[in-house]
Design an enzyme around this catalytic site. Structure first.
Site, PDB file in Angstrom:
ATOM      1  N   HIS A 102       0.845  -1.193   0.000  1.00  0.00           N
ATOM      2  CA  HIS A 102       0.000   0.000   0.000  1.00  0.00           C
ATOM      3  C   HIS A 102       0.879   1.242   0.000  1.00  0.00           C
ATOM      4  CE1 HIS A 102       0.471   0.820   4.388  1.00  0.00           C
ATOM      5  NE2 HIS A 102       0.390  -0.493   4.542  1.00  0.00           N
ATOM      6  N   ASP A 157      -0.077   4.320   1.082  1.00  0.00           N
ATOM      7  CA  ASP A 157      -0.433   5.332   2.079  1.00  0.00           C
ATOM      8  C   ASP A 157       0.223   5.053   3.424  1.00  0.00           C
ATOM      9  OD1 ASP A 157      -2.161   3.038   2.117  1.00  0.00           O
ATOM     10  OD2 ASP A 157      -3.495   4.079   3.499  1.00  0.00           O
ATOM     11  N   GLU A 215      -5.115   1.742   2.442  1.00  0.00           N
ATOM     12  CA  GLU A 215      -5.072   0.566   3.309  1.00  0.00           C
ATOM     13  C   GLU A 215      -5.255   0.953   4.764  1.00  0.00           C
ATOM     14  OE1 GLU A 215      -3.215  -2.427   6.009  1.00  0.00           O
ATOM     15  OE2 GLU A 215      -2.675  -0.332   5.704  1.00  0.00           O
ATOM     16  N   GLU A 216      -4.741   2.113   5.146  1.00  0.00           N
ATOM     17  CA  GLU A 216      -4.754   2.518   6.551  1.00  0.00           C
ATOM     18  C   GLU A 216      -6.130   2.973   7.036  1.00  0.00           C
ATOM     19  OE1 GLU A 216      -2.475   1.807   8.395  1.00  0.00           O
ATOM     20  OE2 GLU A 216      -0.530   1.933   7.421  1.00  0.00           O
ATOM     21  N   GLU A 245       3.995  -6.227   3.973  1.00  0.00           N
ATOM     22  CA  GLU A 245       3.868  -5.559   5.272  1.00  0.00           C
ATOM     23  C   GLU A 245       5.054  -5.935   6.168  1.00  0.00           C
ATOM     24  OE1 GLU A 245       1.743  -3.387   6.334  1.00  0.00           O
ATOM     25  OE2 GLU A 245      -0.122  -3.582   5.196  1.00  0.00           O
ATOM     26  N   HIS A 257       3.136   2.803  12.796  1.00  0.00           N
ATOM     27  CA  HIS A 257       2.236   3.767  13.446  1.00  0.00           C
ATOM     28  C   HIS A 257       2.873   4.402  14.680  1.00  0.00           C
ATOM     29  CE1 HIS A 257      -1.505   1.487  11.647  1.00  0.00           C
ATOM     30  NE2 HIS A 257      -0.514   1.634  10.774  1.00  0.00           N
TER      31      HIS A 257
END
EC number: 3.5.1.16
Length: 387
Positions: free
Chosen positions: A80, A82, A144-145, A169, A355
Site C-alpha cells: 500500500h 499510504d 489501506e490505513e 507488510e 504507526h
C-alpha cells in the site's frame, strides 16, 4: 540489467519524501497520486506496462498495477502507498526526510510500508527479466490505513490470476499465513430526556445501553466458547468495548448514549454470520424498546484471512526462509488479494515500529530482503524454476 535508476537509498528517500497520508478526516487525508506517478516512472524504466486506476468514492486515490512478461500464473508483489497521519510533537525529526542513524532508516513509511517498493525495484536491477516465462505483477494500492478501498476495488475488478502473491507488510521477514478480521460498530441508544426527580416520565439511554452491553457480553462468551483456532496466540474471536458517551448532568435523564465496539473474528467466521449474531443478540433490546437502538458500521468490515498450510506455494516460501508460516491478530489487505490467489504476508521491518513516532526500519533487513525478492521472482517467474 543495465538500467539507470536511483540508488536503493535514493529510491527510499524519494518515496518517504512524497506524502501520502490516509485519514478519515478530509483535512488530513491526502491523495497518493504523486507517489503512484513516481512508482510508474521507475517501473516503466524497467520495462513494465503500467495501469493506473482511480479508486471510486475516495479523495483522489489511485491504484497502480505494473506488469512485466506475459502468460498465465506468475507472481504478484503487493503493497500500500499510504501511511497513517503523524503526531508532529512526538517526532524528533522530519517524518518526510529519510534519516540514517545508528544502523536505522527513519521516516514515515519506512517500515509501514512504502519502503517495500524500493526493495522490489532495487532487486530487479540484477534480474534478466527478458527470461521471464510467467508474468511479474506489482500492485500499489490506496487507503489501506483507513478503508482498504484500493485492495477491495482491485480484487473486485481485476482479471489477473497469479499463482501466488506476497504482501510486503513489516513482518520481520517472518511469513504470515493467517490473521483475524475486524468489525467496528457504533451502538446508539435514543432515550427520552426528563428531570431525574420523575424517572418514569423519561427513558434513560444509559440504562438501555447497560442492558445492551449485558447481551453483548453474553455474545462475547459464546464466541469464545464456540470458535477456536489453536494456531493463534489468542485462539478465539475477541470483542472490545472501546468508547462510550452519554448524558450531560446528574439530575437529567440521559437521552442519548453511544458505544463503539469491535470484534476480531477468526478466519472461517464470515462477516455475514457475525453480523447476524450481533443483531440476533441485540434483538431482545430492540423488541422491548422499539426504534430506540441502532447499529452502524464505523468502517467497512475486514474478513479474516487464511492461506492453507499445505499449499505448495507456502512450502516454497517456508523452504526459502527456513521458517514456518505464522498467524497474527492485526489486519492487512490479504483477505482481498487471497480472493485472487494464494497469499502470504511477508516483508522487511517490524510491526512494532508501524504507526509509531520516529518510525524506522533496521538496515539489517536490506540484504536479506533484496536476496528474498530475487529468489521469489526466480521461483515463480523464471523458466528454470517457475512452477
Amino acid at each position: 540489467m543495465n538500467i539507470k535508476l536511483p540508488t536503493f537509498i535514493e529510491l527510499y528517500r524519494q518515496l518517504i519524501a512524497t506524502p501520502s497520508i490516509s485519514a478519515t478526516d478530509a483535512k488530513t487525508d491526502q491523495s497518493n497520486e504523486a507517489l503512484i506517478n513516481l512508482l510508474a516512472n521507475w517501473l516503466e524504466t524497467l520495462g513494465f506496462s503500467i495501469e493506473i486506476q482511480p479508486v471510486p468514492e475516495t479523495r483522489g486515490k489511485f491504484n497502480l498495477l505494473a506488469t512485466l512478461g506475459s502468460g498465465t500464473g506468475g507472481l504478484l508483489l503487493c503493497g500500500h502507498t499510504d501511511t497513517v497521519p503523524f503526531d508532529e510533537g512526538r517526532w524528533t525529526q522530519d517524518p518526510f526526510t529519510l534519516t540514517e542513524k545508528e544502523g536505522k532508516l527513519y521516516g514515515l513509511g519506512t517500515a509501514d510500508m512504502k519502503g517495500f517498493f524500493a526493495f522490489i525495484i532495487d532487486a530487479l536491477r540484477d534480474i534478466d527479466t527478458s527470461q521471464l516465462t510467467h508474468p511479474l505483477y506489482i500492485l500499489a494500492t490506496a487507503d489501506e490505513e483507513t478503508s482498504m478501498a484500493g485492495a477491495r476495488y482491485f480484487a473486485a475488478n481485476t482479471a489477473i490470476r497469479p499463482d501466488f502473491a506476497i504482501i510486503g507488510e513489516p513482518t520481520s521477514l517472518q511469513p504470515i499465513r493467517a490473521h483475524k478480521g475486524h468489525l467496528s460498530n457504533a451502538i446508539r441508544i435514543t432515550g427520552q430526556s426528563g428531570h431525574s426527580s420523575d424517572p418514569e416520565k423519561g427513558v434513560n439511554a444509559i440504562e438501555l445501553m447497560h442492558e445492551s452491553i449485558t447481551h453483548l457480553s453474553t455474545l462475547r462468551d459464546r464466541l469464545k466458547t464456540r470458535y477456536n483456532n489453536p494456531a493463534f496466540v489468542i485462539p478465539y474471536p475477541t470483542m472490545n468495548f472501546g468508547y462510550i458517551n452519554g448524558g450531560d448532568a446528574a439530575n437529567r435523564i440521559c437521552a442519548c448514549c453511544e458505544l463503539h465496539m469491535d470484534i476480531r473474528p477468526l478466519p472461517g467466521l464470515t462477516l455475514q454470520d457475525l453480523d447476524d449474531l450481533l443483531h440476533e443478540t441485540l434483538a431482545p433490546v430492540k423488541a422491548r424498546w422499539p426504534g430506540r437502538l441502532s447499529v452502524e458500521a464505523l468502517h467497512e468490515p475486514i474478513p479474516g484471512y487464511e492461506c492453507p498450510t499445505d499449499h505448495k506455494m507456502v512450502a516454497v516460501i517456508e523452504k526459502l526462509l527456513g521458517e514456518k508460516a505464522q498467524t497474527v491478530n492485526y489486519c492487512t489487505e490479504a483477505p482481498f488479494i487471497q480472493a485472487l490467489c494464494p497469499t502470504l504476508v511477508l516483508g522487511p521491518g517490524s510491526i512494532e515500529q508501524a504507526h509509531q513516532p520516529d518510525e524506522f526500519i533496521d538496515m539489517a533487513f536490506i540484504e536479506p530482503t533484496r536476496e528474498l525478492m530475487g529468489q521469489l521472482i526466480e521461483n515463480f517467474c523464471l523458466a528454470e524454476k517457475a512452477k
